[in-house]
Design an enzyme around this catalytic site. Structure first.
Site, PDB file in Angstrom:
ATOM      1  CD1 TRP A 161       2.036   6.183  -6.511  1.00  0.00           C
ATOM      2  CD2 TRP A 161       0.466   7.672  -7.112  1.00  0.00           C
ATOM      3  NE1 TRP A 161       1.109   5.528  -7.286  1.00  0.00           N
ATOM      4  CE2 TRP A 161       0.138   6.402  -7.670  1.00  0.00           C
ATOM      5  CE3 TRP A 161      -0.383   8.745  -7.364  1.00  0.00           C
ATOM      6  CZ2 TRP A 161      -0.993   6.208  -8.454  1.00  0.00           C
ATOM      7  CZ3 TRP A 161      -1.503   8.546  -8.140  1.00  0.00           C
ATOM      8  CH2 TRP A 161      -1.809   7.287  -8.671  1.00  0.00           C
ATOM      9  NE  ARG A 209       4.440   4.211  -4.892  1.00  0.00           N
ATOM     10  CZ  ARG A 209       3.318   3.593  -5.222  1.00  0.00           C
ATOM     11  NH1 ARG A 209       2.436   3.284  -4.290  1.00  0.00           N
ATOM     12  NH2 ARG A 209       3.074   3.302  -6.486  1.00  0.00           N
ATOM     13  CD  GLN A 223       4.498   0.504  -9.617  1.00  0.00           C
ATOM     14  OE1 GLN A 223       4.464   1.185 -10.637  1.00  0.00           O
ATOM     15  NE2 GLN A 223       3.733   0.746  -8.562  1.00  0.00           N
ATOM     16  CB  VAL A 266      -7.045   3.922 -16.018  1.00  0.00           C
ATOM     17  CG1 VAL A 266      -5.730   3.497 -16.626  1.00  0.00           C
ATOM     18  CG2 VAL A 266      -7.020   3.765 -14.515  1.00  0.00           C
ATOM     19  CB  ALA A 320      -2.333   1.425 -18.711  1.00  0.00           C
TER      20      ALA A 320
HETATM   21  C1  FA5 Z   1       0.188   2.325  -9.176  1.00  0.00           C
HETATM   22  O1  FA5 Z   1       1.382   2.602  -8.866  1.00  0.00           O
HETATM   23  C2  FA5 Z   1      -0.298   2.533 -10.565  1.00  0.00           C
HETATM   24  N1  FA5 Z   1       0.676   3.211 -11.336  1.00  0.00           N
HETATM   25  C3  FA5 Z   1      -0.688   1.197 -11.200  1.00  0.00           C
HETATM   26  C4  FA5 Z   1      -1.479   1.332 -12.457  1.00  0.00           C
HETATM   27  C5  FA5 Z   1      -0.826   1.351 -13.671  1.00  0.00           C
HETATM   28  C6  FA5 Z   1      -2.873   1.466 -12.403  1.00  0.00           C
HETATM   29  C7  FA5 Z   1      -1.578   1.490 -14.856  1.00  0.00           C
HETATM   30  C8  FA5 Z   1      -3.605   1.590 -13.571  1.00  0.00           C
HETATM   31  C9  FA5 Z   1      -2.952   1.597 -14.792  1.00  0.00           C
HETATM   32  P1  FA5 Z   1      -0.329   1.256  -6.865  1.00  0.00           P
HETATM   33  O2  FA5 Z   1       0.126   2.388  -6.031  1.00  0.00           O
HETATM   34  O3  FA5 Z   1      -1.488   0.486  -6.388  1.00  0.00           O
HETATM   35  O4  FA5 Z   1      -0.627   1.662  -8.346  1.00  0.00           O
HETATM   36  O5  FA5 Z   1       0.910   0.239  -7.057  1.00  0.00           O
HETATM   37  C10 FA5 Z   1       0.843  -0.850  -7.933  1.00  0.00           C
HETATM   38  C11 FA5 Z   1       1.505  -2.059  -7.299  1.00  0.00           C
HETATM   39  O6  FA5 Z   1       2.819  -1.727  -6.885  1.00  0.00           O
HETATM   40  C12 FA5 Z   1       0.800  -2.519  -6.043  1.00  0.00           C
HETATM   41  O7  FA5 Z   1      -0.259  -3.414  -6.351  1.00  0.00           O
HETATM   42  C13 FA5 Z   1       1.909  -3.242  -5.309  1.00  0.00           C
HETATM   43  O8  FA5 Z   1       2.042  -4.547  -5.800  1.00  0.00           O
HETATM   44  C14 FA5 Z   1       3.124  -2.448  -5.709  1.00  0.00           C
HETATM   45  N2  FA5 Z   1       3.484  -1.517  -4.635  1.00  0.00           N
HETATM   46  C15 FA5 Z   1       2.962  -0.308  -4.363  1.00  0.00           C
HETATM   47  N3  FA5 Z   1       3.536   0.263  -3.287  1.00  0.00           N
HETATM   48  C16 FA5 Z   1       4.459  -0.623  -2.854  1.00  0.00           C
HETATM   49  C17 FA5 Z   1       5.421  -0.622  -1.781  1.00  0.00           C
HETATM   50  N4  FA5 Z   1       5.560   0.395  -0.938  1.00  0.00           N
HETATM   51  N5  FA5 Z   1       6.214  -1.713  -1.614  1.00  0.00           N
HETATM   52  C18 FA5 Z   1       6.091  -2.753  -2.477  1.00  0.00           C
HETATM   53  N6  FA5 Z   1       5.230  -2.809  -3.510  1.00  0.00           N
HETATM   54  C19 FA5 Z   1       4.430  -1.761  -3.694  1.00  0.00           C
END
Ligand code: FA5
Length: 352
Positions: A161, A209, A223, A266, A320
């Site tokens: 992140w 981000r 999200q 998790v 979650a």
């Molecule tokens: C997470 O952010 C975790 N917090 C998700 C999670 C929650 C996992 C609870 C387990 C339990 P990740 O970085 O993969 O995961 O982001 C989750 C979703 O946010 C991605 O599948 C995507 O749909 C969206 N996302 C992430 N980064 C971006 C971005 N730069 N632009 C648009 N959508 C994004």
């Protein structure tokens, strides 16, 4: 031959009426003119009444002429009324009045932003299963965004992140770092700290981000987080809930697939895919020929996270998940670039 005096009289009335009408300058003037010439006691009407006293041949000739004059005067009356009305409009326009003859201006009808629409669809899917909706801060403490989620500083998972840090001076001089939340997961700890199980919440919200944008990445995006904690919650509950969600958003025939993934908060962690709703799993451009589309990250809440908020991990378990609504809208509505969402191009927004 008709009596010349009657025809002459008619001509005289016609001429006089004509010139009087020209000088009528108001609606009241016009009305008095109408009464004087065409009214029941008007001059022309009275003349027509006398027709019956004429011999039959004369009556026909004078009658025809009288009707012609009557029609002519009526036409002139209408014309004069119209002219006066138009002069009135122009005057009121010049004086800054309202032009009531203009067609109404169409009202621009607002629309819901595509993100709002998909967020509402997603949230409805979960509220129908008994989840409540909650929101949290976008400017967050490092503690909730990372430490409370089993990601201490120096943990390599922090690289997942890319973070926008916020400069600020802590008046109590305790070292507390602030950031723009990189995901909605910090709300997991906040919700659990303030509530006792059973918990079932979904949290929509904006995340930030420090990364370059491209067709599938924005530096700010939404999200939706989900959290359920209670006694006896198992992975089967996670599967069942997310299966219902996928069917509701992408269609009743959807299949789901879980694969191992890693998120420090998790255990086990998974990513969930649905079989491609466009080709039904055969392989196409949307699913990049794989037949599957990844839509979210999920898992069973890590015991360290439960312990961190004072829950007994032997008593309580939970699941979650976190998903990106823009990516879901892109899949569902065939949008090829995430950057369309926030560049405010009305050609894109008006299509919704
Ligand atoms: C997470 O952010 C975790 N917090 C998700 C999670 C929650 C996992 C609870 C387990 C339990 P990740 O970085 O993969 O995961 O982001 C989750 C979703 O946010 C991605 O599948 C995507 O749909 C969206 N996302 C992430 N980064 C971006 C971005 N730069 N632009 C648009 N959508 C994004």
């Amino acid at each position: 031959m008709p009596k010349p005096s009657l025809l002459e009289q008619l001509n005289y009335i016609a001429k006089e009426a004509d010139s009087q009408l020209e000088s009528a300058a108001s609606e009241a003037d016009i009305e008095s003119w109408r009464v004087a010439y065409l009214g029941r006691q008007g001059r022309l009407t009275m003349l027509l009444r006398n027709l019956s006293s004429l011999p039959i041949d004369d009556r026909r000739v004078v009658g025809l002429e009288a009707n012609r004059v009557k029609k002519l005067l009526e036409e002139k009356l209408n014309g004069r009324q119209q002219a006066l009305k138009e002069a009135g409009y122009s005057r009121s326009l010049l004086e800054g009045g309202i032009d009531i003859t203009l067609p109404g201006r169409p009202m621009a009808i607002g629309r819901l932003h595509p993100t709002t629409r998909i967020l509402r669809e997603i949230l409805e899917a979960f509220t129908s299963m008994g989840f409540s909706v909650l929101e949290g801060p976008e400017v967050e403490w490092e503690h909730y965004n990372f430490d409370a989620l089993n990601i201490p500083s120096e943990h390599p998972a922090r690289d997942m992140w890319d973070t926008l840090w916020v400069d600020w001076a802590d008046p109590s001089s305790q070292e507390r770092n602030m950031l723009m939340r990189t995901h909605t997961s910090p709300m997991q700890a906040r919700v659990m700290e303030n509530n006792e199980p059973p918990i079932r919440v979904v949290v929509p919200g904006k995340c930030y981000r420090y990364e370059a944008s491209d067709a599938t990445h924005e530096w700010h995006f939404y999200q939706v987080e989900g959290l359920a904690v209670d006694t006896g919650i198992t992975f089967a509950d996670l599967k069942g809930t997310l299966y219902q969600f996928a069917k509701r958003i992408f269609g009743q025939d959807r299949q789901i697939r879980f694969r191992c993934d890693y998120f420090p908060f998790v255990e086990p962690g998974v990513d969930m895919s649905i079989d491609c709703f466009s080709c039904n799993g055969k392989g196409c451009r949307i699913c990049k020929e794989s037949g599957w589309i990844e839509i979210l990250g999920a898992g069973m809440v890590h015991p360290n996270v439960l312990q961190g908020v004072g829950y007994d991990p032997k008593k309580y378990t939970g699941f979650a998940f976190g998903m990106g609504p823009e990516r879901i809208a892109m899949l569902k509505y065939g949008i090829d670039d995430i950057r369309h969402f926030y560049t405010n191009d009305l050609r894109f927004l008006n299509q919704v």
